[in-house]
Design a protein around this motif. Structure first.
Motif, PDB file in Angstrom:
ATOM      1  N   GLY A 100       0.792  -1.222   0.000  1.00 47.56           N
ATOM      2  CA  GLY A 100       0.000   0.000   0.000  1.00 47.56           C
ATOM      3  C   GLY A 100       0.825   1.274   0.000  1.00 47.56           C
ATOM      4  O   GLY A 100       0.322   2.360   0.285  1.00 47.56           O
ATOM      5  N   ILE A 101       2.115   1.162  -0.325  1.00 51.35           N
ATOM      6  CA  ILE A 101       3.013   2.324  -0.367  1.00 51.35           C
ATOM      7  C   ILE A 101       3.452   2.555  -1.815  1.00 51.35           C
ATOM      8  O   ILE A 101       3.777   1.604  -2.527  1.00 51.35           O
ATOM      9  N   ILE A 102       3.457   3.798  -2.229  1.00 53.79           N
ATOM     10  CA  ILE A 102       3.927   4.147  -3.572  1.00 53.79           C
ATOM     11  C   ILE A 102       5.280   4.846  -3.435  1.00 53.79           C
ATOM     12  O   ILE A 102       5.353   6.039  -3.127  1.00 53.79           O
ATOM     13  N   PRO A 103       6.370   4.113  -3.639  1.00 55.93           N
ATOM     14  CA  PRO A 103       7.697   4.725  -3.462  1.00 55.93           C
ATOM     15  C   PRO A 103       8.146   5.487  -4.702  1.00 55.93           C
ATOM     16  O   PRO A 103       7.668   5.233  -5.820  1.00 55.93           O
ATOM     17  N   THR A 104       9.051   6.415  -4.518  1.00 61.09           N
ATOM     18  CA  THR A 104       9.775   7.007  -5.635  1.00 61.09           C
ATOM     19  C   THR A 104      11.114   6.277  -5.730  1.00 61.09           C
ATOM     20  O   THR A 104      11.468   5.494  -4.852  1.00 61.09           O
ATOM     21  N   HIS A 105      11.859   6.539  -6.803  1.00 57.64           N
ATOM     22  CA  HIS A 105      13.163   5.868  -6.898  1.00 57.64           C
ATOM     23  C   HIS A 105      14.149   6.717  -7.690  1.00 57.64           C
ATOM     24  O   HIS A 105      13.765   7.622  -8.441  1.00 57.64           O
ATOM     25  N   SER A 106      15.415   6.416  -7.483  1.00 59.58           N
ATOM     26  CA  SER A 106      16.491   7.139  -8.151  1.00 59.58           C
ATOM     27  C   SER A 106      17.611   6.168  -8.492  1.00 59.58           C
ATOM     28  O   SER A 106      17.954   5.306  -7.686  1.00 59.58           O
ATOM     29  N   GLN A 107      18.161   6.316  -9.693  1.00 52.61           N
ATOM     30  CA  GLN A 107      19.312   5.514 -10.101  1.00 52.61           C
ATOM     31  C   GLN A 107      20.450   6.475 -10.430  1.00 52.61           C
ATOM     32  O   GLN A 107      20.275   7.397 -11.229  1.00 52.61           O
ATOM     33  N   ARG A 108      21.578   6.261  -9.817  1.00 46.62           N
ATOM     34  CA  ARG A 108      22.697   7.190  -9.977  1.00 46.62           C
ATOM     35  C   ARG A 108      23.969   6.448 -10.362  1.00 46.62           C
ATOM     36  O   ARG A 108      24.232   5.359  -9.883  1.00 46.62           O
ATOM     37  N   HIS A 109      24.767   7.097 -11.226  1.00 42.60           N
ATOM     38  CA  HIS A 109      26.109   6.601 -11.505  1.00 42.60           C
ATOM     39  C   HIS A 109      27.041   7.152 -10.434  1.00 42.60           C
ATOM     40  O   HIS A 109      26.903   8.290  -9.995  1.00 42.60           O
ATOM     41  N   GLY A 110      27.996   6.333 -10.010  1.00 42.65           N
ATOM     42  CA  GLY A 110      28.966   6.814  -9.038  1.00 42.65           C
ATOM     43  C   GLY A 110      28.897   6.072  -7.723  1.00 42.65           C
ATOM     44  O   GLY A 110      28.269   5.028  -7.596  1.00 42.65           O
ATOM     45  N   ASP A 111      29.538   6.653  -6.735  1.00 42.34           N
ATOM     46  CA  ASP A 111      29.747   6.006  -5.444  1.00 42.34           C
ATOM     47  C   ASP A 111      28.524   6.155  -4.546  1.00 42.34           C
ATOM     48  O   ASP A 111      27.888   7.216  -4.492  1.00 42.34           O
ATOM     49  N   LEU A 112      28.192   5.093  -3.803  1.00 41.09           N
ATOM     50  CA  LEU A 112      27.062   5.119  -2.879  1.00 41.09           C
ATOM     51  C   LEU A 112      27.240   6.206  -1.821  1.00 41.09           C
ATOM     52  O   LEU A 112      26.286   6.918  -1.484  1.00 41.09           O
ATOM     53  N   ILE A 113      28.440   6.335  -1.292  1.00 37.36           N
ATOM     54  CA  ILE A 113      28.689   7.314  -0.235  1.00 37.36           C
ATOM     55  C   ILE A 113      28.372   8.722  -0.720  1.00 37.36           C
ATOM     56  O   ILE A 113      27.702   9.509  -0.029  1.00 37.36           O
ATOM     57  N   GLU A 114      28.832   9.065  -1.918  1.00 36.25           N
ATOM     58  CA  GLU A 114      28.579  10.395  -2.469  1.00 36.25           C
ATOM     59  C   GLU A 114      27.082  10.627  -2.671  1.00 36.25           C
ATOM     60  O   GLU A 114      26.568  11.722  -2.398  1.00 36.25           O
ATOM     61  N   ALA A 115      26.376   9.594  -3.130  1.00 37.02           N
ATOM     62  CA  ALA A 115      24.939   9.723  -3.363  1.00 37.02           C
ATOM     63  C   ALA A 115      24.187   9.952  -2.057  1.00 37.02           C
ATOM     64  O   ALA A 115      23.285  10.805  -1.978  1.00 37.02           O
TER      65      ALA A 115
END
Length: 288
Positions: A100-115
Motif C-alpha cells: 500500500g506504499i507508492i515509493p519514488t526511486h532514483s538511479q545514480r552513476h557513481g559512489d554510494l557514499i557520495e549519493a
C-alpha cells in the motif's frame, strides 16, 4: 515554498538482503507516515573490473587493439548494469506497492557514499543491508562501503542483516553518552516505537553507576505513550553481553549510538560498533 517532508531512503543493490531492506523501509514509512524512496547506484567495484582481468594480457603490438576491446567491453558492462538496475528498481517498487506504499526511486552513476551524502538533508532514516553483493557470503565482514556511510552522515541508519519480522521488542543499548541520550529521546518521541516493548540495557561493571544511568533514561522512556519499558543492568564486555541478551530475549531490533571513538582508538582497540554489526543477529538502528 513548502519544506519537503523527510523521507525513508532505502539503498538496494540486488544482494540477498534487498527484499528485507525494502520490507524494513516500508515498515518505517508506514509507522512514521514518511515517504519512501529507493536508491540504486551504479559503480564499478575493483573486484569485478574488466581492466584488472585483461590489462596483464597487453603486450607489444597488441596494446592498442586490446585497449579498444577493453573500452568496448566496459561500455557494454555499463549498459548492462544500467538495465539491471532499472529492473531491480521496478521489482522493488512492485514489491513495496503490495504493502500500500507508492515509493519514488532514483538511479545514480557513481559512489554510494557520495549519493547518500548528497541526499542527506532529505533523509529521515537511511536503510541498507549489512553486506552488498561483494561480501554477502562473508559472515565475518560488513559491506565495503558501510562503515564510510555510517561515519559520513548524521541521520538514523537502519542496518538490515536478516529477513523481515515486524518488530515487537527492541533493545536500547544505553551507556549515558550523548548518542545514547539521543537514542532515548528518539525512542520516546517517535511513532515508530509506539506499541513496542523496550528493553533498556546498560552494561557496566559498576552496578551503582548503571543504576544511576538507567534511572533518568527509564523515566524519560516511561513518559512516552504506549511503550513498555524493561530496565536491565548487565556486567561484562558490552558487545558480548548485548548480543547474548538480544538472542536470549528474542529482541527484534537494537538501537544504539555509532562510532563514538576516533579512528585511531578504533584501530587500537577495535570498534564496538563494528563488533555489534558483525555479531548481532537482528537489525541494528544506529544514531550519530
Amino acid at each position: 515554498m513548502t519544506k519537503q517532508q523527510a523521507q525513508v531512503l532505502a539503498c538496494i543493490d540486488g544482494a540477498a538482503l534487498t527484499e528485507a531492506v525494502c520490507d524494513y523501509a516500508s515498515w518505517i514509512s508506514q509507522k512514521t507516515e514518511a515517504p519512501l524512496k529507493l536508491l540504486h547506484t551504479i559503480n564499478h567495484h575493483p573486484e569485478t573490473s574488466i581492466k584488472s582481468d585483461l590489462s596483464g594480457n597487453i603486450g607489444l603490438g597488441a596494446q592498442e587493439h586490446l585497449l579498444e576491446e577493453i573500452t568496448n567491453l566496459e561500455q557494454q558492462q555499463s549498459k548492462l548494469k544500467l538495465q539491471q538496475g532499472k529492473q531491480l528498481l521496478q521489482a522493488a517498487t512492485e514489491h513495496i506497492e503490495k504493502k500500500g506504499i507508492i515509493p519514488t526511486h532514483s538511479q545514480r552513476h557513481g559512489d554510494l557514499i557520495e549519493a547518500v551524502i548528497d541526499l542527506e538533508d532529505s533523509v529521515r532514516v537511511l536503510v541498507l543491508g549489512l553486506r552488498g553483493q561483494v561480501h554477502e557470503n562473508q559472515d565475518n565482514k560488513i559491506g565495503a562501503k558501510l562503515e564510510a556511510v555510517i561515519r559520513s552522515i548524521h541521520r538514523p541508519i537502519l542496518i538490515v542483516n536478516a529477513s523481515f519480522k515486524t518488530p515487537e521488542r527492541i533493545m536500547l543499548a544505553y551507556d549515558g553518552s550523548e548518542a545514547a541520550d539521543k537514542a532515548v529521546d528518539m525512542v520516546a518521541s517517535s511513532p515508530l516505537y509506539q506499541g513496542l516493548i523496550c528493553h533498556l540495557v546498560c552494561v557496566n561493571n559498576n552496578q551503582e553507576t548503571a543504576s544511576k544511568l538507567l534511572e533518568q533514561a527509564t523515566i524519560r522512556l516511561k513518559s512516552a505513550k504506549n511503550i513498555e519499558v524493561i530496565s536491565v543492568k548487565l556486567k561484562g564486555k558490552a558487545d558480548l553481553e548485548l548480543c547474548a541478551y538480544q538472542q536470549q530475549h528474542n529482541i527484534d531490533l537494537t538501537v544504539m549510538g555509532a562510532f563514538s571513538h576516533t579512528r585511531i582508538h578504533d584501530m587500537l582497540l577495535g570498534s564496538f560498533t563494528h563488533k555489534m554489526l558483525v555479531n548481532i543477529k537482528k537489525p541494528l538502528l544506529l544514531l550519530r
